[in-house]
Design a protein around this motif. Sequence first.
Motif, short mmCIF file in Angstrom:
data_model
loop_
_atom_site.label_atom_id
_atom_site.label_comp_id
_atom_site.label_asym_id
_atom_site.label_seq_id
_atom_site.Cartn_x
_atom_site.Cartn_y
_atom_site.Cartn_z
N LEU A 10 0.84 -1.19 0.00
CA LEU A 10 0.00 0.00 0.00
C LEU A 10 0.88 1.25 0.00
CD1 LEU A 10 -2.82 -0.87 2.56
CD2 LEU A 10 -3.03 -0.67 0.09
N ARG A 11 0.63 2.13 -0.92
CA ARG A 11 1.44 3.36 -1.03
C ARG A 11 1.32 4.20 0.24
NH1 ARG A 11 0.04 6.09 -6.33
NH2 ARG A 11 1.08 4.20 -7.09
N ALA A 12 0.13 4.22 0.84
CA ALA A 12 -0.11 5.06 2.01
C ALA A 12 0.12 4.31 3.32
CB ALA A 12 -1.54 5.60 1.98
N SER A 13 0.83 3.19 3.28
CA SER A 13 1.02 2.39 4.49
C SER A 13 1.71 3.18 5.59
CB SER A 13 1.87 1.16 4.18
OG SER A 13 2.15 0.43 5.35
N ARG A 14 1.23 2.98 6.81
CA ARG A 14 1.82 3.62 7.98
C ARG A 14 2.85 2.70 8.63
NH1 ARG A 14 1.84 7.85 10.50
NH2 ARG A 14 0.57 7.40 12.34
N MET A 15 3.10 1.54 8.03
CA MET A 15 3.99 0.55 8.63
C MET A 15 5.40 0.56 8.03
SD MET A 15 2.49 -0.98 11.10
CE MET A 15 0.86 -0.67 11.78
N ALA A 16 5.75 1.62 7.31
CA ALA A 16 7.07 1.65 6.67
C ALA A 16 8.20 1.55 7.70
CB ALA A 16 7.22 2.92 5.83
N LEU A 17 8.12 2.34 8.78
CA LEU A 17 9.20 2.32 9.77
C LEU A 17 9.33 0.95 10.44
CD1 LEU A 17 11.43 3.56 11.43
CD2 LEU A 17 9.70 4.56 12.95
N PRO A 18 8.26 0.38 11.02
CA PRO A 18 8.43 -0.96 11.61
C PRO A 18 8.82 -2.02 10.59
CG PRO A 18 6.11 -0.28 11.66
CD PRO A 18 6.92 0.93 11.30
N ALA A 19 8.37 -1.86 9.34
CA ALA A 19 8.74 -2.84 8.31
C ALA A 19 10.25 -2.84 8.08
CB ALA A 19 8.00 -2.54 7.01
N TRP A 20 10.84 -1.67 7.95
CA TRP A 20 12.28 -1.61 7.69
C TRP A 20 13.09 -1.90 8.95
CZ3 TRP A 20 13.80 -2.41 3.09
CH2 TRP A 20 13.01 -2.01 2.01
N LEU A 21 12.51 -1.68 10.13
CA LEU A 21 13.16 -2.14 11.37
C LEU A 21 13.25 -3.66 11.38
CD1 LEU A 21 11.55 0.20 14.07
CD2 LEU A 21 13.94 0.19 13.33
N VAL A 22 12.21 -4.33 10.89
CA VAL A 22 12.24 -5.80 10.78
C VAL A 22 13.31 -6.25 9.80
CG1 VAL A 22 10.93 -7.74 9.83
CG2 VAL A 22 9.89 -6.25 11.54
N VAL A 23 13.43 -5.55 8.67
CA VAL A 23 14.48 -5.90 7.70
C VAL A 23 15.86 -5.75 8.34
CG1 VAL A 23 15.54 -5.25 5.51
CG2 VAL A 23 13.05 -5.36 5.70
N ALA A 24 16.06 -4.67 9.11
CA ALA A 24 17.34 -4.48 9.80
C ALA A 24 17.58 -5.58 10.82
CB ALA A 24 17.36 -3.11 10.48
N ALA A 25 16.53 -5.96 11.55
CA ALA A 25 16.65 -7.04 12.54
C ALA A 25 17.00 -8.36 11.86
CB ALA A 25 15.35 -7.17 13.34
N THR A 26 16.50 -8.56 10.65
CA THR A 26 16.80 -9.78 9.90
C THR A 26 18.28 -9.83 9.53
OG1 THR A 26 14.56 -9.77 8.99
CG2 THR A 26 16.16 -11.17 7.89
N ALA A 27 18.83 -8.69 9.14
CA ALA A 27 20.26 -8.64 8.82
C ALA A 27 21.11 -8.96 10.04
CB ALA A 27 20.62 -7.26 8.27
#
Length: 416
Positions: free
Chosen positions: A326-343
Motif C-alpha cells: 500500500l502506497r499510504a502504508s503507515r507501517m514503513a518504519l516498523p517494516a524496515w526495522l524488521v528488515v534491519a533485525a533480519t540482517a
Amino acid sequence: MAGAHGTRFPVAVWALTRAALLLCVFKVVTLPGPDVTGDVAVIYQGWYEVLKTGTYPLDDVTWQYPPAAALAIVSPAVLPFLGYSSAFFVLALLCDAAAFGLLLYAGRRTGRSAGGAWVWVAGVPLLGPTAYARYDLMVTAVAIAALLAGVRRPRLLGALAGFGALLKVWPVLLLVGTPRGRATRRSWATAAAVGALLIVVCSAAMPGALAFLTFQRDRGTEIESLGAMVFQVARHYGWNGSVLLNYGSVEFVGPYVPLVSNAALALTVLSFGWLLVWRLRARAFGVGTLYDAAFAAVLLFTTTSRVISPQYMLWLVGLAAVCLTLRASRMALPAWLVVAATAVTLLEFPLLFSHVVAGDPVGVLLLALRNGLLVAATLTACARLWRDTVPGPRRRDGDASALRPDADEQSRANVP
C-alpha cells in the motif's frame, strides 16, 4: 513499456539474490558457523521416513508442529528425481518466487506500491541460507496469499489462514484485523471449518496428530529470545545455569529459567489481551487495517515468545512486505526495522553463533541489537495501528472512516 521496465529490475535483483541462496544451501559457498542445512538433511528427512510409515513422530520431542506440517515435510516427494534435501530447496525457491510474484502483482494496482516486493527481495536473502533450510518460507507464502486475497475474498482469507494455522499456528493471527460484520463472519467461520476438517482428517489418517501440543508445552527459554537476555547478562555475574540443546533448540537450563519462561508466557497473554481491547475499540477498518493488524499481532507473538528462532524473521518480513504494497502504508518504519533485525539475525546465526552460545560481549551485543529492533518495531506498529483505527476522545465514531484513505476501497470490497 514503462511498467515492464519497472518490473524487470526487481525481478533481476530477486534472481541474483536467490542464486546466491542456492549456492549456499547446495554448499557451493560455505558460510562460517553451523551448517544450517542439517535440519533438512537430518531432522526433516528423518521425520519424512517416519511419516511414510503412517504415523507422526510420536517419540521425537523435536516434532512440535501442527498436523498439516506433515505436508511440508513430505512435499519433496513430488520431485522424486531429486534427493530429499535438493527437492526441499527447490520447493522453497518456488514458494519464494510465488510470494514475490504476488507482491509484485499487488504493487502494480492503483494506490499500491512496489515497496512490498522490495521488502521481500531484500529481507529473505538477509536471513542467509536459513531462509531455504526451514519450511517457514512455505508457511509465509501461504500467509502472503491469504492477506492479499482477503480484502475482496474473505472466505479465501479464512481458508488459507485456517490451513496456515495447521501448518504452524501463527497464521491464525491474520484474521485479527478483518472488518466487523460479514467479512469477519465469513473469514472466521471458514478458517474454523477448514482447521477442524484438517484436524479430523489428519487424526484419522495417522496417529499422533496432536502430540505436538505436549512437546511444545515443555519448551524452555531459548538463548536468542528476549527473556534469555536476562541470563545472557546474569551468567557474567555468577548465575550458575548452563546452555543445552533441549527440545530441538539451544536453551538455558538452571535456576530461575522456569520463572522467566512463565513471565514470557504471561507477556504473550497480555499482548493478546491488548489485541482484544484494540479489536473491541477499533472503528476505522480500511484495506490497510487487515495488513497492519496481522503484522502487529505477529510481531507481538514473536517478540514475547520463549523462542525466537532465526526463521521466525521470515514471518515478519512477509507481513511487512504485504503492508508496504500500500502506497499510504503507515507501517514503513516498523517494516524496515524488521528488515534491519533480519540482517542482524544473520550475524548472530549462523555467522557468529558461537559468540551467542558463549554469551561473550559480541554475542550479547548482537542479541541486544536484534531484540531491541524487534521491540522497537513491535511498539511502533502497535502504536500506529491504534492511532489509525481507534477514535480519540474528540473524534466521533461516525467520523472514524476518515482516518483511513483506503476506507472507501474496503467498503466497495465488502459489497456482496
